[in-house]
Design an enzyme around this catalytic site. Structure first.
Site, mmCIF file in Angstrom:
data_model
loop_
_atom_site.group_PDB
_atom_site.id
_atom_site.type_symbol
_atom_site.label_atom_id
_atom_site.label_comp_id
_atom_site.label_asym_id
_atom_site.label_seq_id
_atom_site.Cartn_x
_atom_site.Cartn_y
_atom_site.Cartn_z
ATOM 1 N N CYS A 71 0.862 -1.177 0.000
ATOM 2 C CA CYS A 71 0.000 0.000 0.000
ATOM 3 C C CYS A 71 0.901 1.232 0.000
ATOM 4 O O CYS A 71 1.754 1.370 0.873
ATOM 5 C CB CYS A 71 -0.858 -0.039 1.263
ATOM 6 S SG CYS A 71 -1.816 1.447 1.550
ATOM 7 N N CYS A 184 -1.327 3.824 -6.406
ATOM 8 C CA CYS A 184 -2.118 3.182 -5.348
ATOM 9 C C CYS A 184 -2.303 1.755 -5.823
ATOM 10 O O CYS A 184 -2.611 1.534 -7.008
ATOM 11 C CB CYS A 184 -3.467 3.882 -5.192
ATOM 12 S SG CYS A 184 -4.682 2.959 -4.222
HETATM 13 N N1 DGL Z 1 -4.110 0.627 -1.789
HETATM 14 C C1 DGL Z 1 -3.716 1.767 -1.072
HETATM 15 C C2 DGL Z 1 -2.547 2.519 -1.639
HETATM 16 O O1 DGL Z 1 -1.750 1.924 -2.333
HETATM 17 C C3 DGL Z 1 -4.666 2.557 -0.247
HETATM 18 C C4 DGL Z 1 -6.014 2.861 -0.743
HETATM 19 C C5 DGL Z 1 -6.811 3.468 0.369
HETATM 20 O O2 DGL Z 1 -7.139 2.745 1.312
HETATM 21 O O3 DGL Z 1 -7.050 4.694 0.334
HETATM 22 O O4 DGL Z 1 -2.379 3.685 -1.400
#
Ligand code: DGL
Length: 263
Positions: A71, A184
């Site tokens: 993430c 993301c």
């Molecule tokens: N998948 C996440 C990222 O790479 C976070 C998405 C979220 O929960 O806002 O930032």
């Protein structure tokens, strides 16, 4: 080798998919922290707390050898803190792929789609400045508030989400951006939709494969023991809140089951 991987939800599975093919010998434990999703709208302090609890659980319950923060938002907010708290653990984070994008662009204009938490972070600012500044590459950033949640909840993108994507991508298209960083881990799930809406030749940069390679290198050069016990399941999935099994199956191309977990 036991590897813990987490994200706020399904996005990190785009990284898991790459780890499974790069390191088939590893046993993976994945937490979708949907009880606290989206991370992108949370403060760095909140994200640090979630990341700490998850890592503690992985170590205490599954004795992991390595942690992958799948993430971008959690990496920018918490990776330095996690490294300080768990110095014995191999830890790999996720960063928007600005370096490969800068190498790939021909127009000299690169777009970055990410959460507000990522774009606001000092870590991201330094990376963008250092990487793009050197080559006079122009960066067009867009915080995609609500997009990760839409990807979690919408089987097909709703009209509202499509309209938002049109709005977010229009300035990039006008500026002749030819390379867009998916900053993301949720966004690769809709890579085809992004290409369709962009409606112009574009290279999308995602980082799952690079993360899996980095993990492999670190594991094989660290002192982690590689004698494994016999196991009958290589991927264990947990969710702290609601999760769409169907969407997870679409990402992994396999049938899956999540165990509920409260942390
Ligand atoms: N998948 C996440 C990222 O790479 C976070 C998405 C979220 O929960 O806002 O930032």
């Amino acid at each position: 080798m036991k590897v813990g991987v987490f994200d706020s939800g399904l996005g990190g599975l785009t990284v898991v998919k790459e780890i499974l093919s790069e390191l088939p010998e590893a046993e993976l434990f994945y937490i979708a922290d949907t009880a606290h999703a989206p991370y992108g709208d949370k403060t760095h302090e909140q994200i640090k707390q979630y990341a700490y609890r998850i890592t503690r659980y992985f170590i205490d319950t599954h004795a992991i050898d390595a942690l992958v923060v799948a993430c971008n938002s959690a990496t920018t907010a918490a990776i330095a803190y996690l490294r300080a708290q768990f110095p014995e653990l191999v830890i790999v984070g996720t960063e928007p792929g600005i370096k490969p994008a800068v190498a790939a662009t021909r127009s000299g204009k690169v777009g970055v789609l990410a959460t507000q938490a990522t774009l606001n972070s000092e870590k991201y600012r330094v990376l963008a400045k250092k990487t793009a500044g050197k080559k006079s590459i122009e960066i067009y950033e867009q915080a995609c508030s609500g997009l990760a949640e839409a990807i979690e909840n919408e089987e097909n993108l709703s009209e509202k989400t499509e309209a938002l994507l049109h709005e977010w991508l229009a300035p990039m298209r006008e500026a002749k951006v030819d390379t867009i960083v998916l900053g993301c881990t949720h966004y690769p799930v809709i890579a085809n939709e992004i290409k369709r809406i962009y409606a112009k030749e574009v290279t999308l940069v995602e980082t799952g494969a690079a993360i899996a390679k980095r993990l492999k290198t670190l594991l094989y050069t660290s002192s982690v023991s590689r004698s494994h016990t016999v196991r009958n399941k290589a991927l264990h999935l947990y969710a702290t809140g609601k999760i769409s099994r169907k969407s997870a199956e679409r990402i992994l191309h396999d049938s899956v089951d999540f165990e509920p977990l409260s942390l």
